[in-house]
Design a protein around this motif. Structure first.
Motif, mmCIF file in Angstrom:
data_model
loop_
_atom_site.group_PDB
_atom_site.id
_atom_site.type_symbol
_atom_site.label_atom_id
_atom_site.label_comp_id
_atom_site.label_asym_id
_atom_site.label_seq_id
_atom_site.Cartn_x
_atom_site.Cartn_y
_atom_site.Cartn_z
ATOM 1 N N UNK A 65 -25.939 7.624 -14.354
ATOM 2 C CA UNK A 65 -25.933 6.710 -15.494
ATOM 3 C C UNK A 65 -25.265 7.300 -16.724
ATOM 4 N N UNK A 66 -25.330 8.596 -16.861
ATOM 5 C CA UNK A 66 -24.708 9.255 -18.018
ATOM 6 C C UNK A 66 -23.203 9.407 -17.810
ATOM 7 N N UNK A 67 -22.797 9.842 -16.623
ATOM 8 C CA UNK A 67 -21.389 10.157 -16.390
ATOM 9 C C UNK A 67 -20.551 8.982 -15.900
ATOM 10 N N UNK A 68 -21.151 8.018 -15.258
ATOM 11 C CA UNK A 68 -20.395 6.910 -14.700
ATOM 12 C C UNK A 68 -19.614 6.115 -15.746
ATOM 13 N N UNK A 69 -20.222 5.737 -16.877
ATOM 14 C CA UNK A 69 -19.436 4.999 -17.879
ATOM 15 C C UNK A 69 -18.222 5.788 -18.399
ATOM 16 N N UNK A 70 -18.408 7.091 -18.589
ATOM 17 C CA UNK A 70 -17.289 7.913 -19.075
ATOM 18 C C UNK A 70 -16.166 7.969 -18.041
ATOM 19 N N UNK A 71 -16.531 8.089 -16.776
ATOM 20 C CA UNK A 71 -15.526 8.133 -15.714
ATOM 21 C C UNK A 71 -14.809 6.793 -15.612
ATOM 22 N N UNK A 72 -15.564 5.704 -15.690
ATOM 23 C CA UNK A 72 -14.960 4.371 -15.617
ATOM 24 C C UNK A 72 -14.015 4.152 -16.796
ATOM 25 N N UNK A 73 -14.431 4.559 -17.988
ATOM 26 C CA UNK A 73 -13.566 4.436 -19.168
ATOM 27 C C UNK A 73 -12.291 5.257 -19.009
ATOM 28 N N UNK A 74 -12.433 6.463 -18.500
ATOM 29 C CA UNK A 74 -11.270 7.329 -18.308
ATOM 30 C C UNK A 74 -10.286 6.707 -17.325
ATOM 31 N N UNK A 75 -10.795 6.225 -16.203
ATOM 32 C CA UNK A 75 -9.930 5.609 -15.182
ATOM 33 C C UNK A 75 -9.272 4.348 -15.735
ATOM 34 N N UNK A 76 -10.046 3.545 -16.449
ATOM 35 C CA UNK A 76 -9.511 2.324 -17.046
ATOM 36 C C UNK A 76 -8.408 2.648 -18.052
ATOM 37 N N UNK A 77 -8.634 3.664 -18.879
ATOM 38 C CA UNK A 77 -7.638 4.053 -19.876
ATOM 39 C C UNK A 77 -6.365 4.562 -19.207
ATOM 40 N N UNK A 78 -6.508 5.369 -18.158
ATOM 41 C CA UNK A 78 -5.332 5.886 -17.458
ATOM 42 C C UNK A 78 -4.533 4.747 -16.824
ATOM 43 N N UNK A 79 -5.241 3.773 -16.248
ATOM 44 C CA UNK A 79 -4.560 2.627 -15.636
ATOM 45 C C UNK A 79 -3.851 1.804 -16.714
ATOM 46 N N UNK A 80 -4.528 1.606 -17.859
ATOM 47 C CA UNK A 80 -3.909 0.867 -18.963
ATOM 48 C C UNK A 80 -2.678 1.585 -19.503
ATOM 49 N N UNK A 81 -2.736 2.913 -19.551
ATOM 50 C CA UNK A 81 -1.597 3.672 -20.063
ATOM 51 C C UNK A 81 -0.352 3.450 -19.212
ATOM 52 N N UNK A 82 -0.529 3.326 -17.919
ATOM 53 C CA UNK A 82 0.608 3.065 -17.045
ATOM 54 C C UNK A 82 1.152 1.661 -17.293
ATOM 55 N N UNK A 92 -6.418 3.672 -28.598
ATOM 56 C CA UNK A 92 -5.823 4.147 -27.356
ATOM 57 C C UNK A 92 -5.971 5.654 -27.247
ATOM 58 N N UNK A 93 -5.866 6.139 -26.031
ATOM 59 C CA UNK A 93 -5.723 7.573 -25.773
ATOM 60 C C UNK A 93 -4.399 7.708 -25.034
ATOM 61 N N UNK A 94 -3.311 7.554 -25.792
ATOM 62 C CA UNK A 94 -1.981 7.518 -25.210
ATOM 63 C C UNK A 94 -1.048 8.298 -26.125
ATOM 64 N N UNK A 95 -0.330 9.253 -25.550
ATOM 65 C CA UNK A 95 0.569 10.093 -26.350
ATOM 66 C C UNK A 95 1.682 9.288 -27.011
ATOM 67 N N UNK A 96 2.157 8.243 -26.343
ATOM 68 C CA UNK A 96 3.253 7.466 -26.911
ATOM 69 C C UNK A 96 2.784 6.598 -28.079
ATOM 70 N N UNK A 97 1.557 6.132 -28.026
ATOM 71 C CA UNK A 97 0.995 5.400 -29.168
ATOM 72 C C UNK A 97 0.818 6.372 -30.328
ATOM 73 N N UNK A 98 0.325 7.567 -30.031
ATOM 74 C CA UNK A 98 0.157 8.576 -31.084
ATOM 75 C C UNK A 98 1.504 8.942 -31.706
ATOM 76 N N UNK A 99 2.530 9.094 -30.873
ATOM 77 C CA UNK A 99 3.872 9.410 -31.395
ATOM 78 C C UNK A 99 4.394 8.271 -32.261
ATOM 79 N N UNK A 100 4.161 7.039 -31.818
ATOM 80 C CA UNK A 100 4.591 5.868 -32.576
ATOM 81 C C UNK A 100 3.950 5.877 -33.966
#
Length: 172
Positions: A7-24, A91-99
């Motif tokens: 319950x503690x780690x699952x939301x963080x993992x889901x968020x990470x995977x979702x963010x990585x998929x969104x970044x692509x 976002x957690x995206x390098x290109x957004x940060x660069x922008x």
């Protein structure tokens, strides 16, 4: 206890995977955003107008909503740096940060077109790399499929040989 840990780690993992998929997925829209902002700035538009006009061209809902919020905040007269920080934190995206970094620097120096163009070229290279990775993955899947097919045929031939040999032994 196990449920608590999950319950503690699952939301963080889901968020990470979702963010990585969104970044692509966002990569193509970011490239488009870089291109349109570059052209509009070269044409002499103010950054607020360029962002507002670019907003309608974005297809990704998450990026479009964050860009809309950025434009709204700027139109209300909020400080550019604070508005960009809010946009960047979406976002957690390098290109957004660069922008965002380029737009902040533009406020200080007034020069951003060359930097935007350089980042756009980096995004194109990243797209090529992702396409190459997908191609390699497909080739690997094809090789595995071919190997499994070969093994299957080999097993059938071996089965046929063994069956024929057993029948010949029983015949004698």
């Amino acid at each position: 206890v196990l449920g608590f840990i999950i319950g503690i780690f699952l939301p963080a993992v889901i968020l990470y995977i979702s963010n990585e998929r969104d970044n692509v997925v966002i990569l193509k829209d970011l490239k488009w955003l870089y291109e349109t902002i570059t052209v509009q700035l070269q044409a002499g538009l103010h950054i607020q107008q360029a962002l507002a006009e670019s907003e309608g061209l974005i297809k990704n809902k998450r990026l479009k909503m964050a860009l809309h919020t950025l434009v709204e905040r700027l139109m209300k007269g909020e400080d550019m740096a604070m508005s960009l920080t809010g946009f960047e934190n979406s976002f957690r995206n390098n290109y957004v940060s660069s922008f965002c970094l380029i737009l902040r620097q533009m406020q200080d120096s007034g020069y951003a077109v060359k930097l935007l163009e350089d980042i756009r070229l980096q995004i194109e290279e990243m797209e090529r790399m992702q396409l190459h990775k997908k191609k390699e993955a497909l080739e690997m899947q094809l090789q595995i499929f071919q190997m499994l097919l070969f093994i299957g045929v080999l097993v059938l031939v071996m089965y046929g040989c063994i069956t024929a040999a057993i029948q010949n032994i029983n015949y004698l």
